[in-house]
Structure formats: C-alpha cells, structure tokens
Design an enzyme around this catalytic site. Structure first.
Site, PDB file in Angstrom:
ATOM      1  N   TYR A  47     137.637  25.618  36.159  1.00 20.37           N
ATOM      2  CA  TYR A  47     136.806  25.093  35.070  1.00 20.37           C
ATOM      3  C   TYR A  47     137.374  23.809  34.477  1.00 20.37           C
ATOM      4  CZ  TYR A  47     134.758  29.839  35.021  1.00 20.37           C
ATOM      5  OH  TYR A  47     134.164  31.021  35.356  1.00 20.37           O
ATOM      6  N   HIS A 105     139.266  34.417  41.801  1.00 21.46           N
ATOM      7  CA  HIS A 105     137.958  33.895  41.404  1.00 21.46           C
ATOM      8  C   HIS A 105     136.886  34.127  42.477  1.00 21.46           C
ATOM      9  CE1 HIS A 105     136.103  30.483  38.755  1.00 21.46           C
ATOM     10  NE2 HIS A 105     135.224  31.403  39.055  1.00 21.46           N
TER      11      HIS A 105
END
Length: 273
Positions: A47, A105
């Site tokens: 991110y 992730h």
C-alpha cells in the site's frame, strides 16, 4: 467494540482499511479513524503507506495495547530471507516493536508454502507478530496450510461482500475456529449504490453501505475492514455496528448475485480449485 478471539489475540470486528491511500493520504485518514474510535488498522507493504500509518499511530496518544495493527508481505517476497527483510522494513516504517497480525498478502505460484509459513511462524515465536495469517488462498491452499503444514493461522483475509459467496470457505474456517476478514466489504463502492441494499437501509434508517457492513458483522466469525477516507464515512461505518438485520433482510440479501468478484489480478490463484 466486539472482538473475535483467535490464536491468543482479540481482533476488533470492524477495522479501518487503507488500500489505495498511498503516502501521507493515509495519515489524516488513520488519525481521524483513531479519534473516532477505530482501533483495528489494516495496512500492507504494497500500500506504500506504512510510514504514514506509523506517524498517525505515534501521534495518536493511544496506548499500544489498545491498538490492533495488521500489515502484510507482498507475493514477490515470500522466500524466507526476503519475507524477513520485508517484515523488518514494515516494522520500522510503522514505528512499532511488534505488529498484532502479519499476513501473506497473496500466494505466489512458485512459493514454497512450507518455508514461507515457517518463516512467518518464526516471527510469531519471536514475539514480533502476535498472530499470523494469510490472504487470498484458495481452498486447497488453506487446507494445506492448516492441515498439512499445521501453521497457526489466526485469520484468512479474502474479498467478501453481499455480491460474492464465500460459503464453502467460511464453513471450512468456522470448522477450524479461524475467523475470516472481509476486504472490499463494500464491493469497491458498488454496495453503496445497490437499490436492494438501499431499500433494506430505508427500513433501518441506514444507508446501503451500512447494510452491507451490518450483513457481514451479522455473521459468526466475520471481521470487516472497509476503507473510509472521510470522517463522515468512518462515523457511518461505526454506526453500522448498531444495525440488527432480521430474517427478511437476510433472505433478501441472500437472493442477490453471489458470483461477482472484483479483485482478481493476473497472479491470483485458481478460485475454483
């Protein structure tokens, strides 16, 4: 805030997601979320906002023990040495001495799952991550992680919203005592515009988006992490905690399409496996 107990940690059932909030954009969002009452913050190395999140945490004045911080390692860093370097970098950016939850992730096609999960488990054993888990595993992958490898999976984070069924996965996880965290719980904004959810919302003096969140939190073992950039949206998401759906509402939502997956990158696993 109600919590879900798993692998020795208590996870607030409603968290604040920070996907697509790169850099300093995330700082004010997290600051406002914390001020309003959020304590569960979800970020990731990919991110590109861990440093901004870390600044918001450091200036919040809140006790570390009152916060639940999740971050994740990207799918190109799953070899043990690379995973450790990624984790150390994340921890430094977050300005923390440990995270509450560290997740894989995405799986990668060439990862050695046993080695990856051993490396992430070591972080838990060292006290650097209070709990560990995975995201975006298909059914064979999660079975292998839990049953064959025996990793102490605390959470499985997947796309989940009123337009995508996760029933087989949810049934499996419940049988193993593992909660599911729903990312993209508003179907990337689509839930807010859905007329069926809006009609249910009218009955509860709520918005369609609030109904989507309430529907997730109505389910046993489900955690939701909606992204909310503005304080008004954050307040609305917190208010969804007070909505109580009835059987008619549940039946109406059950009749919505359940095959609409919006997060399906080229490196995603075979969801039908």
């Amino acid at each position: 805030m109600e919590t879900v107990e798993t692998q020795g940690v208590a996870i607030p059932r409603l968290g604040l997601g920070t996907f697509r909030m790169p850099g300093d954009a995330a700082r004010s969002v997290v600051e406002s979320g914390l001020a309003l009452g959020f304590r569960h913050i979800d970020t990731a190395a990919m991110y590109d906002n861990e440093a901004a999140v870390g600044t918001a945490l450091a200036t919040s004045g809140l006790k570390r023990a009152d916060l639940f911080i999740t971050t994740k390692v990207w799918h190109d860093k799953l070899a043990p040495d690379a995973l450790r370097r990624s984790f150390d970098a994340s921890l430094g950016k977050l300005r923390l001495d440990h995270v509450d939850l560290f997740l894989v992730h995405w799986p990668s096609a060439n990862m050695k799952m046993g080695a990856t999960l051993e490396a992430i488990t070591k972080l838990k054993e060292e006290g650097l991550a209070r709990a560990i888990g995975v995201c975006n595993f298909n059914m064979p992958m999660i079975r292998r992680a839990v049953e064959d490898i025996g990793a102490p999976i605390a959470v499985h984070q997947v796309e989940y919203h009123p337009f995508l069924s996760q029933t087989p996965m949810l049934d499996y996880l419940r049988g193993k005592g593992i909660p599911m965290t729903a990312y993209a719980p508003l179907a990337q904004g689509r839930a807010a515009k859905d007329p069926v959810l809006a009609r249910i919302g009218e009955k509860h003096s709520a918005t369609a988006a609030q109904i989507a969140i309430a529907w997730l939190l109505d389910q046993e073992g489900v955690i939701a992490i909606p992204k909310a950039a503005h304080p008004s949206s954050q307040i609305a998401n917190l208010d969804a905690l007070n909505i109580r759906l009835d059987d008619q509402d549940r039946a109406t939502i059950a009749a919505l399409p359940k095959d609409l997956r919006y997060v399906d990158p080229p490196f995603a696993p075979n969801w039908e496996a």
